[in-house]
Structures are given as structure tokens and as C-alpha cells.
Write a protein that holds these residues in place. Structure first.
Motif, PDB file in Angstrom:
ATOM      1  N   THR A 233       0.863  -1.189   0.000  1.00  0.00           N
ATOM      2  CA  THR A 233       0.000   0.000   0.000  1.00  0.00           C
ATOM      3  C   THR A 233       0.891   1.228   0.000  1.00  0.00           C
ATOM      4  OG1 THR A 233      -1.690  -1.190   1.220  1.00  0.00           O
ATOM      5  CG2 THR A 233      -1.819   1.218   1.287  1.00  0.00           C
ATOM      6  N   SER A 234       0.693   2.105  -0.966  1.00  0.00           N
ATOM      7  CA  SER A 234       1.569   3.288  -1.121  1.00  0.00           C
ATOM      8  C   SER A 234       1.446   4.253   0.046  1.00  0.00           C
ATOM      9  CB  SER A 234       1.178   4.036  -2.397  1.00  0.00           C
ATOM     10  OG  SER A 234       1.827   5.287  -2.448  1.00  0.00           O
ATOM     11  N   LEU A 235       2.567   4.896   0.379  1.00  0.00           N
ATOM     12  CA  LEU A 235       2.507   6.027   1.312  1.00  0.00           C
ATOM     13  C   LEU A 235       1.757   7.178   0.629  1.00  0.00           C
ATOM     14  CD1 LEU A 235       6.014   7.801   1.613  1.00  0.00           C
ATOM     15  CD2 LEU A 235       5.162   6.680  -0.436  1.00  0.00           C
ATOM     16  N   ALA A 236       1.289   8.130   1.441  1.00  0.00           N
ATOM     17  CA  ALA A 236       0.464   9.219   0.902  1.00  0.00           C
ATOM     18  C   ALA A 236       1.305  10.208   0.094  1.00  0.00           C
ATOM     19  CB  ALA A 236      -0.218   9.966   2.044  1.00  0.00           C
ATOM     20  N   ASP A 237       0.642  10.957  -0.771  1.00  0.00           N
ATOM     21  CA  ASP A 237       1.329  11.967  -1.570  1.00  0.00           C
ATOM     22  C   ASP A 237       1.537  13.238  -0.737  1.00  0.00           C
ATOM     23  OD1 ASP A 237       2.083  13.965  -3.460  1.00  0.00           O
ATOM     24  OD2 ASP A 237       1.406  12.599  -5.023  1.00  0.00           O
ATOM     25  N   ARG A 238       2.754  13.390  -0.221  1.00  0.00           N
ATOM     26  CA  ARG A 238       3.039  14.531   0.670  1.00  0.00           C
ATOM     27  C   ARG A 238       3.164  15.833  -0.119  1.00  0.00           C
ATOM     28  NH1 ARG A 238       9.238  14.519   1.848  1.00  0.00           N
ATOM     29  NH2 ARG A 238       9.994  13.430   0.019  1.00  0.00           N
ATOM     30  N   ILE A 239       3.362  15.738  -1.430  1.00  0.00           N
ATOM     31  CA  ILE A 239       3.422  16.977  -2.230  1.00  0.00           C
ATOM     32  C   ILE A 239       2.003  17.498  -2.440  1.00  0.00           C
ATOM     33  CG2 ILE A 239       4.221  18.063  -4.345  1.00  0.00           C
ATOM     34  CD1 ILE A 239       6.210  15.775  -4.699  1.00  0.00           C
ATOM     35  N   GLU A 240       1.087  16.581  -2.778  1.00  0.00           N
ATOM     36  CA  GLU A 240      -0.300  17.024  -2.965  1.00  0.00           C
ATOM     37  C   GLU A 240      -0.853  17.577  -1.644  1.00  0.00           C
ATOM     38  OE1 GLU A 240      -3.273  14.209  -4.331  1.00  0.00           O
ATOM     39  OE2 GLU A 240      -4.785  15.805  -4.368  1.00  0.00           O
ATOM     40  N   ALA A 241      -0.580  16.864  -0.547  1.00  0.00           N
ATOM     41  CA  ALA A 241      -1.107  17.311   0.760  1.00  0.00           C
ATOM     42  C   ALA A 241      -0.610  18.721   1.074  1.00  0.00           C
ATOM     43  CB  ALA A 241      -0.673  16.334   1.857  1.00  0.00           C
ATOM     44  N   ALA A 242       0.683  18.966   0.834  1.00  0.00           N
ATOM     45  CA  ALA A 242       1.251  20.292   1.130  1.00  0.00           C
ATOM     46  C   ALA A 242       0.688  21.357   0.194  1.00  0.00           C
ATOM     47  CB  ALA A 242       2.776  20.235   1.015  1.00  0.00           C
ATOM     48  N   SER A 243       0.350  20.953  -1.037  1.00  0.00           N
ATOM     49  CA  SER A 243      -0.217  21.924  -1.985  1.00  0.00           C
ATOM     50  C   SER A 243      -1.563  22.425  -1.467  1.00  0.00           C
ATOM     51  CB  SER A 243      -0.411  21.277  -3.359  1.00  0.00           C
ATOM     52  OG  SER A 243       0.806  20.788  -3.868  1.00  0.00           O
ATOM     53  N   TRP A 244      -2.402  21.502  -0.983  1.00  0.00           N
ATOM     54  CA  TRP A 244      -3.711  21.914  -0.446  1.00  0.00           C
ATOM     55  C   TRP A 244      -3.519  22.710   0.846  1.00  0.00           C
ATOM     56  CZ3 TRP A 244      -7.365  22.023  -3.783  1.00  0.00           C
ATOM     57  CH2 TRP A 244      -7.465  21.040  -4.776  1.00  0.00           C
ATOM     58  N   ALA A 245      -2.513  22.344   1.638  1.00  0.00           N
ATOM     59  CA  ALA A 245      -2.245  23.077   2.883  1.00  0.00           C
ATOM     60  C   ALA A 245      -1.888  24.523   2.567  1.00  0.00           C
ATOM     61  CB  ALA A 245      -1.097  22.401   3.631  1.00  0.00           C
ATOM     62  N   SER A 246      -1.063  24.728   1.537  1.00  0.00           N
ATOM     63  CA  SER A 246      -0.684  26.097   1.158  1.00  0.00           C
ATOM     64  C   SER A 246      -1.888  26.846   0.592  1.00  0.00           C
ATOM     65  CB  SER A 246       0.456  26.078   0.127  1.00  0.00           C
ATOM     66  OG  SER A 246       1.631  25.603   0.732  1.00  0.00           O
ATOM     67  N   ALA A 247      -2.781  26.103  -0.097  1.00  0.00           N
ATOM     68  CA  ALA A 247      -3.991  26.741  -0.627  1.00  0.00           C
ATOM     69  C   ALA A 247      -4.867  27.245   0.530  1.00  0.00           C
ATOM     70  CB  ALA A 247      -4.763  25.750  -1.500  1.00  0.00           C
ATOM     71  N   ALA A 248      -4.930  26.463   1.621  1.00  0.00           N
ATOM     72  CA  ALA A 248      -5.717  26.899   2.791  1.00  0.00           C
ATOM     73  C   ALA A 248      -5.121  28.186   3.358  1.00  0.00           C
ATOM     74  CB  ALA A 248      -5.740  25.800   3.855  1.00  0.00           C
ATOM     75  N   LEU A 249      -3.784  28.234   3.420  1.00  0.00           N
ATOM     76  CA  LEU A 249      -3.114  29.401   4.010  1.00  0.00           C
ATOM     77  C   LEU A 249      -3.304  30.647   3.144  1.00  0.00           C
ATOM     78  CD1 LEU A 249      -1.500  29.569   6.581  1.00  0.00           C
ATOM     79  CD2 LEU A 249       0.596  29.196   5.264  1.00  0.00           C
ATOM     80  N   ALA A 250      -3.093  30.489   1.838  1.00  0.00           N
ATOM     81  CA  ALA A 250      -3.166  31.648   0.936  1.00  0.00           C
ATOM     82  C   ALA A 250      -4.575  32.226   0.876  1.00  0.00           C
ATOM     83  CB  ALA A 250      -2.709  31.238  -0.469  1.00  0.00           C
ATOM     84  N   THR A 251      -5.598  31.363   0.895  1.00  0.00           N
ATOM     85  CA  THR A 251      -6.975  31.856   0.731  1.00  0.00           C
ATOM     86  C   THR A 251      -7.649  32.154   2.073  1.00  0.00           C
ATOM     87  OG1 THR A 251      -7.983  29.630   0.754  1.00  0.00           O
ATOM     88  CG2 THR A 251      -7.278  30.486  -1.397  1.00  0.00           C
ATOM     89  N   GLY A 252      -6.921  31.945   3.178  1.00  0.00           N
ATOM     90  CA  GLY A 252      -7.530  32.160   4.490  1.00  0.00           C
ATOM     91  C   GLY A 252      -8.544  31.076   4.820  1.00  0.00           C
ATOM     92  N   GLY A 253      -8.291  29.856   4.369  1.00  0.00           N
ATOM     93  CA  GLY A 253      -9.270  28.781   4.513  1.00  0.00           C
ATOM     94  C   GLY A 253      -8.923  27.725   5.551  1.00  0.00           C
ATOM     95  N   ASP A 254      -9.608  26.586   5.429  1.00  0.00           N
ATOM     96  CA  ASP A 254      -9.543  25.527   6.436  1.00  0.00           C
ATOM     97  C   ASP A 254      -9.816  24.203   5.702  1.00  0.00           C
ATOM     98  OD1 ASP A 254     -10.084  23.744   8.521  1.00  0.00           O
ATOM     99  OD2 ASP A 254     -11.063  25.285   9.750  1.00  0.00           O
ATOM    100  N   ILE A 255      -8.772  23.394   5.504  1.00  0.00           N
ATOM    101  CA  ILE A 255      -8.931  22.176   4.700  1.00  0.00           C
ATOM    102  C   ILE A 255      -8.471  20.954   5.496  1.00  0.00           C
ATOM    103  CG2 ILE A 255      -8.291  20.984   2.560  1.00  0.00           C
ATOM    104  CD1 ILE A 255      -7.751  23.652   1.250  1.00  0.00           C
TER     105      ILE A 255
END
Ligand code: EPU
Length: 439
Positions: A233-255
């Protein structure tokens, strides 16, 4: 797929999305399946174009590949591995960088390999000299042609002792995938040790390989005569996860990023916290959110693991345009990964790029005309713009910028984002993004 996305920004991204297996591991485990003399099963596989390309290349070589999308399960039947026609392989030229990793497995299984011209993102020269040198060290004969590379091993492949000039992810994987069945012992110094590489080593061990990793970046492999299939079973995609995390920060959101894993993201999480982002870690995933306070600037240097990943840099730069003060980013992995900032400047961001090594130790790109340091001055409101996706991570970063900006942007070339972000349109919808495909 339509290729232009209208993005109306200014609304925080809120909600939950799921990330599945890591693009940069899954594609390599698929190549490893070729080495197994019995069938293999790979789980948590995302539906992304890079997976399609590698599956097609495997099929051309006689491997039966089935994909169950819902469960994310790939199965491989390697009982009929065969040489592919050069013409068929050529049809896949330019679509990915993974084909270069087929060299060792194909040499072991068939005695020769033809590798088409490589694709991948234009974020630097991306040479393959380390790969070819290591293959020659194993005893392979490399013949470059106009359309690709033809490789043979008339005297077989033999274990070798080598030192990488730089801890390259791909060249380390090339060594592993070749050494496991080469005759004798291989020792690789200055190897890359990214979590995706350790997961590949776990797969190879399940297949019967003998591999050890020292704390000083030395990997030792004792070649074996045969390998079986694997279940993994593959480990999770830490690049995709960080991309959404940065999207939460830039837009003032919560993901809430279901599937995100803390151990492979610790360096990212430290930076996220220093910038002023907050996160809650659970067994199911990580919630990333903007707490409503001012964001802080940061001095950041990208590096090989366990440093801050180069692939985390671009989305984080968008978030830093909203931080209060001067941030300095030194990119030490690729010489040309700030091209995407040109569009951000047009949107109102204040970003200067420099040739000097700023804010960190001198790197191999210093004094060589590469614009590999950036100074970001924030906070700056962003305005809507017409943007063209330059590369995978840069393109996702442009999307984040468009979602942060007031007004409606047009983002052209979004099909490229499918290479590494599964169902990104569906996920944007789930987070309340105002996006619409243009007819
Ligand atoms: N390099 C050479 N010669 C070589 C190989 C690499 O000079 O023969 C240089 C590269 O030009 C680069 C540095 O070494 O400056 C590092 O390259 P590396 O070989 O580590 O990168 P890669 O294996 O081609 C993988 C990921 C990249 C990720 C890097 C670094 C895959 C398919 N790609 O590339 O991911 O940025 O490691 O972590 O695994 C992405 O996902 O968007 C992406 C670009």
C-alpha cells in the motif's frame, strides 16, 4: 478535457478532500513490478496521468495491468514480459520521466532496453548523466540515438561501487532497480533517502531483495537471482497534501486533508507553523488552517530529504505573498524553478528573483547565472489575470493564486495538472472554489 479554467477568487477554501498514494512512489513501484516473476498488487494508487503512462509502457512490454479505480488497486501479471516495438514506445516519448527507470528491469528480464525521449516538467535542464554513468558502471552498453537510448548488457550486470555527485532521487532509484538482480554487491554513496525511496526499498525487500540504508546516505544492495511479486500500500502523496495546505493558508481557509501523513511532512509542518498556519494531526489525516492572524515571513531553503522539498516551494511562495514582511527562498534542487513567479508578479505580487545564493549556504547554482533565489515582499492583494500553466507544481500554484485573487482569472493548460493531482476539479468543487471550465 477542456483546457481553460475560469477561477473567481477571493473566497477561502473550506472543507475536506482525500489524497491517495504518492505519484513519485507509485510510478516507481510499478516499474519494480516488472522485476517480479509472479504477480504484484499495489494499493492506494491515484488516478493520474503519470500512472496511465507507466501502465501503458508496462503493457507494451507484455505486462498485464488492471486498475480498480474505486479501491485504487493496480494488479500486475508479469508472466509474459516481452520486448516492445520501438515505434510503440516512441508514441509515449515526451510524456514522463519514468521510462528511464525501465533500464535495469528490462536488461534483467530481456537483455536489452529502448528508452524514448523523456518528458516531465521544464524546471531546469534535468540531465540523465548520473543515470547513464551508473548503468555503465554496472556493465551496460549505452547507445544514444536520435529518438532515444538503446541499452544492452552483453556481459551481464555486475554490482558496483559508486558515489553520486548529488543525491538524485531518480539516479538512486535507477541504482536500486538495477542492483537488486545484478551479480554481487553494490554500494551507492551520497544516495537520496526520500520517504518515497524508502517505500520503494520496502517493496523490493518484499520481493526478495537484500538492501540496507546507512545514516550517512550509503545504500548497500546484495544482488539475488530472482525476485517474486509484492503486495503493498503506497505512502500518501506529501506533495499534494502540502499543496492543499498552502492553498488553505493563501486563501484564508480551512482544509482537512484526509490521508495526509505526519512523518513524511515534518519539515513542511515546521515551516507551516513558523509562517503562522495551524494544523491538527489525526489518525485519518491533517487539518490545515489559517487562524485569522497575520502571517509571518520566513527564510527558507529547499533541499533533498530531510530538507524542505523543492516541490513544496512553489505553492508555499503563493502563501508567502500574503505574509507580513520579507521572505527569502533559496532553491537548491533545481536551477530554474522560479519561472512561475512571473505570473504572480503580473497579479500584483512583489517578488524579485536573484542569481545569488540568498539566505542559506552557497549551493551548486551560485555565480552561474541561475535565478534560483527569490525575495517575496508581502502582504500584497492579488488581482485576477490570464495565466498559462508552466509546469505541474507551478500550475497548481497559479491556481492557488487565482483562488486568492479578487476577480475572475483564466487559467490555460490545466490538463497538465492531471499529471499529479487526482480529481483536482472535483476537489476544488468540494472546497467551495468558484471554478468553471470554458467551452
Ligand atoms: N540531476 C543531474 N543528473 C542526473 C539526475 C539528476 O544533474 O542524471 C540533477 C537534476 O537536474 C536536479 C537534481 O539533480 O537538479 C535533482 O534531481 P533528481 O534526480 O533528484 O530528480 P528526479 O528524480 O528527476 C524526482 C521527482 C521530482 C522531484 C525531485 C526532487 C519523480 C518522477 N520526480 O525527480 O518531482 O522534484 O525528484 O525531489 O519522482 C514533481 O513531482 O513535480 C517533480 C518534479
Amino acid at each position: 478535457m477542456h483546457d481553460v479554467l475560469r477561477v473567481t477568487g477571493g473566497t477561502p477554501l473550506n472543507g475536506e478532500i482525500t489524497v491517495r498514494g504518492a505519484k513519485n512512489f507509485v510510478s516507481k513501484a510499478m516499474v519494480a513490478a516488472l522485476l517480479g516473476e509472479s504477480s504484484s498488487v499495489l494499493r492506494n494508487v491515484p488516478l493520474i496521468r503519470d500512472v496511465d503512462v507507466v501502465a501503458d509502457l508496462l503493457r507494451l512490454h507484455g505486462v498485464g495491468v488492471e486498475y480498480d479505480e474505486e479501491g485504487g488497486t493496480l494488479t500486475f501479471d508479469t508472466s509474459n514480459v516481452d520486448s516492445a516495438h520501438v515505434r510503440d514506445i516512441d508514441a509515449l516519448a515526451g510524456s514522463s520521466r519514468i521510462p528511464i527507470l525501465f533500464c535495469g528491469p528490462l536488461l534483467h528480464r530481456l537483455g536489452e532496453a529502448f528508452i524514448p525521449d523523456l518528458g516531465g516538467c521544464h524546471i531546469g535542464d534535468r540531465p540523465i548523466d548520473f543515470h547513464l554513468q551508473i548503468l555503465r558502471d554496472f556493465g551496460a552498453v549505452v547507445d544514444k540515438t536520435a529518438t532515444g537510448i538503446h541499452i544492452t548488457a552483453p556481459r551481464g550486470l555486475h554490482g558496483t561501487k559508486a558515489t553520486l555527485p548529488y543525491p538524485s532521487v531518480g539516479a538512486t532509484e535507477q541504482t536500486l532497480l538495477t542492483a537488486v538482480r545484478a551479480e554481487g554487491v553494490t554500494e551507492l554513496s551520497n544516495a537520496a533517502t526520500e520517504p518515497e525511496i524508502l517505500d520503494l526499498i520496502a517493496v523490493l525487500q518484499k520481493m526478495g531483495a537484500i538492501i540496507s540504508v546507512d545514516t550517512d546516505r550509503t545504500i548497500r544492495v546484495e544482488g539475488v537471482d530472482r525476485l517474486t511479486g509484492f503486495e503493498h500500500t503506497s505512502l500518501a502523496d506529501r506533495i499534494e497534501a502540502a499543496s492543499w495546505a498552502s492553498a488553505a493558508l493563501a486563501t484564508g481557509g480551512d482544509i482537512f486533508v484526509r490521508g495526509a501523513e505526519q512523518p513524511s511532512m515534518m519539515t513542511f509542518l515546521n515551516v507551516y507553523r513558523k509562517v503562522g498556519g495551524e494544523f491538527d494531526i489525526t489518525d485519518e489525516g491533517i487539518r490545515f488552517y489559517h487562524p485569522g492572524n497575520e502571517l509571518r515571513p520566513i527564510v527558507l531553503e529547499t533541499d533533498v530529504h530531510p530538507g524542505f522539498m523543492t516541490d513544496w516551494q512553489q505553492p508555499m511562495v503563493v502563501a508567502l505573498t500574503q505574509a507580513n514582511g520579507l521572505s527569502i527562498i533559496h532553491e537548491t534542487v533545481y536551477e530554474n524553478r522560479f519561472g512561475f513567479t512571473e505570473a504572480l508578479r503580473r497579479m500584483g505580487a512583489q517578488i524579485q528573483v536573484h542569481r545569488e545564493c540568498l539566505g542559506g549556504l552557497p549551493c551548486r547554482f551560485g555565480q552561474r547565472n541561475f535565478y534560483h533565489s527569490a525575495v517575496v515582499s508581502g502582504p500584497t492583494p492579488l488581482n485576477a489575470a490570464d495565466i498559462v500553466v508552466p509546469d505541474l507544481r507551478g500550475g497548481f500554484s497559479h491556481l492557488i493564486a487565482a483562488l486568492t485573487a479578487e476577480g475572475t482569472s483564466r487559467v490555460r493548460g490545466i490538463a497538465l495538472i492531471n499529471r499529479g493531482y487526482e480529481h483536482f476539479m472535483r476537489k476544488l468543487g468540494a472546497l467551495g472554489a468558484q471554478v468553471e471550465l470554458e467551452d
